[in-house]
Motif scaffolding. Structure first.
Motif, mmCIF file in Angstrom:
data_model
loop_
_atom_site.group_PDB
_atom_site.id
_atom_site.type_symbol
_atom_site.label_atom_id
_atom_site.label_comp_id
_atom_site.label_asym_id
_atom_site.label_seq_id
_atom_site.Cartn_x
_atom_site.Cartn_y
_atom_site.Cartn_z
ATOM 1 N N SER A 2 -21.738 -40.135 -31.083
ATOM 2 C CA SER A 2 -22.491 -39.063 -30.447
ATOM 3 C C SER A 2 -22.051 -37.692 -30.963
ATOM 4 O O SER A 2 -22.872 -36.790 -31.149
ATOM 5 C CB SER A 2 -22.337 -39.126 -28.921
ATOM 6 O OG SER A 2 -20.972 -39.151 -28.556
ATOM 7 N N VAL A 3 -20.756 -37.540 -31.223
ATOM 8 C CA VAL A 3 -20.237 -36.274 -31.764
ATOM 9 C C VAL A 3 -20.755 -36.052 -33.181
ATOM 10 O O VAL A 3 -21.162 -34.943 -33.552
ATOM 11 C CB VAL A 3 -18.691 -36.276 -31.745
ATOM 12 C CG1 VAL A 3 -18.140 -35.102 -32.555
ATOM 13 C CG2 VAL A 3 -18.170 -36.211 -30.320
ATOM 14 N N LEU A 4 -20.769 -37.114 -33.974
ATOM 15 C CA LEU A 4 -21.266 -37.009 -35.348
ATOM 16 C C LEU A 4 -22.755 -36.656 -35.373
ATOM 17 O O LEU A 4 -23.202 -35.911 -36.247
ATOM 18 C CB LEU A 4 -21.038 -38.338 -36.083
ATOM 19 C CG LEU A 4 -19.574 -38.684 -36.399
ATOM 20 C CD1 LEU A 4 -19.485 -40.067 -37.029
ATOM 21 C CD2 LEU A 4 -18.964 -37.646 -37.327
ATOM 22 N N LEU A 5 -23.509 -37.181 -34.405
ATOM 23 C CA LEU A 5 -24.937 -36.869 -34.333
ATOM 24 C C LEU A 5 -25.152 -35.381 -34.073
ATOM 25 O O LEU A 5 -26.016 -34.739 -34.687
ATOM 26 C CB LEU A 5 -25.611 -37.705 -33.237
ATOM 27 C CG LEU A 5 -25.692 -39.210 -33.487
ATOM 28 C CD1 LEU A 5 -26.329 -39.909 -32.282
ATOM 29 C CD2 LEU A 5 -26.482 -39.511 -34.758
ATOM 30 N N VAL A 6 -24.357 -34.825 -33.152
ATOM 31 C CA VAL A 6 -24.469 -33.395 -32.839
ATOM 32 C C VAL A 6 -24.075 -32.556 -34.047
ATOM 33 O O VAL A 6 -24.733 -31.560 -34.373
ATOM 34 C CB VAL A 6 -23.598 -33.041 -31.613
ATOM 35 C CG1 VAL A 6 -23.584 -31.532 -31.390
ATOM 36 C CG2 VAL A 6 -24.114 -33.750 -30.356
ATOM 37 N N LEU A 7 -23.019 -32.959 -34.736
ATOM 38 C CA LEU A 7 -22.574 -32.223 -35.926
ATOM 39 C C LEU A 7 -23.627 -32.262 -37.039
ATOM 40 O O LEU A 7 -23.891 -31.242 -37.692
ATOM 41 C CB LEU A 7 -21.256 -32.804 -36.442
ATOM 42 C CG LEU A 7 -19.984 -32.383 -35.709
ATOM 43 C CD1 LEU A 7 -18.799 -33.178 -36.236
ATOM 44 C CD2 LEU A 7 -19.738 -30.895 -35.853
ATOM 45 N N LEU A 8 -24.237 -33.428 -37.257
ATOM 46 C CA LEU A 8 -25.265 -33.552 -38.283
ATOM 47 C C LEU A 8 -26.472 -32.684 -37.941
ATOM 48 O O LEU A 8 -27.062 -32.031 -38.816
ATOM 49 C CB LEU A 8 -25.699 -35.012 -38.429
ATOM 50 C CG LEU A 8 -26.761 -35.306 -39.492
ATOM 51 C CD1 LEU A 8 -26.318 -34.797 -40.863
ATOM 52 C CD2 LEU A 8 -27.063 -36.802 -39.557
ATOM 53 N N ALA A 9 -26.819 -32.654 -36.653
ATOM 54 C CA ALA A 9 -27.923 -31.793 -36.210
ATOM 55 C C ALA A 9 -27.617 -30.334 -36.516
ATOM 56 O O ALA A 9 -28.474 -29.589 -37.010
ATOM 57 C CB ALA A 9 -28.159 -31.980 -34.714
#
Length: 295
Positions: free
Chosen positions: A4-11
């Motif tokens: 979930s953290v990686l998804l936010v960072l990629l966004a």
């Protein structure tokens, strides 16, 4: 790091391309209408995606919260793109997103009586220090008071969007939340499309930047962000979003040839440290969490 953290960072990285995309748009593309086009293309993309996935539901929507989320995203567009146009890619993005974590944390505290964790405070102060280092030299040479004020308005809008989206996710799936909120925002901004010259959209360059800003930097980015937001606190998500000004600063330097002095690179390092600290989970805690799940 959690998925979930990686998804936010990629966004956040995808968002960081918006200012540079605007710089490559045709000269006729006004900042205000550029944001409206972004919402129109992005809103349709997200709504179609949610419909294809079968995630759209008529019932269970907190109408007031959804309208506030849509309004905040609608306000964000003209605030942000006007700020970038007046103050530059690095300064506009840094001030807009750099102000959002403090505003989000304060709003969570005041409205929901939710005090952010100590890790969030440390990470956010480190990130804000980095933002300040990025901002100061740029403001001295090319800063604009109106641009900075507009960027702060964008930061406030983004913080409100994050908090309201977090509430909507308690009732609807991420695809539905992004599809409905962005479609409503597009409708709110639609009148702007009739007030400006839109002929630039039909050029190859105009179509390319419109598709990127709408499909990639909006549709894909906000879907990733909202999905990650399901398991990430709103205040933490906004702090992670500081990867956006980091990306914007780097792209502005490499592609648009905006110069960054040594002190700004120090600011980038602090931003990275803040993002890493807020997203890092010690091994002991990971093991404890794993044991709890097994039990």
């Amino acid at each position: 790091m959690k998925i979930s953290v990686l998804l936010v960072l990629l966004a956040a990285v995808l968002w960081g391309t918006t200012g540079t995309t605007q710089a490559f748009a045709p000269k006729e593309a006004e900042p205000v209408v550029f944001g409206a086009v972004r919402m129109a293309v992005g809103g349709v993309t997200l709504l179609v995606f949610a419909a294809v996935r079968g995630q759209l539901k008529r019932r269970g929507w907190p109408v007031k919260t959804a309208v506030i989320a849509a309004l905040s995203m609608a306000f964000y567009q003209p605030f942000f793109f006007s700020a970038v146009s007046l103050s530059g890619i690095a300064v506009g993005t840094v001030v807009a997103i750099g102000s959002a974590p403090i505003i989000a944390g304060c709003l969570e505290w005041l409205i929901f009586q939710k005090i952010p964790r100590a890790r969030w405070w440390i990470a956010t102060f480190a990130a804000i220090a980095g933002v300040s280092l990025l901002f100061i030299p740029s403001a001295a040479s090319a800063g604009n008071v109106l641009g900075i004020l507009l960027a702060l308005g964008a930061g406030c809008s983004f913080a409100v969007y994050t908090l309201t989206s977090k509430r909507l996710l308690q009732h609807q799936r991420p695809e539905a939340v992004t599809g409905v909120v962005f479609s409503l925002s597009a409708v709110m901004l639609a009148p702007l499309l009739f007030l400006y010259d839109l002929s630039w959209i039909f050029s190859v360059q105009g179509m390319a930047v419109s598709l990127h800003i709408g499909v990639i930097a909006t549709g894909a980015a906000y879907l990733l962000f909202t999905t990650g937001l399901e398991k990430v606190p709103a205040s933490t998500a906004v702090t992670l979003s500081l990867a956006e000004p980091l990306t914007a600063s780097l792209l502005g330097t490499v592609l648009v040839k905006e110069s960054l002095p040594l002190v700004s690179w120090a600011g980038i390092a602090l931003l990275l440290l803040g993002i890493f600290y807020v997203s890092y989970t010690p091994k002991k805690k990971r093991k404890i969490a794993g044991c709890e799940k097994e039990s």
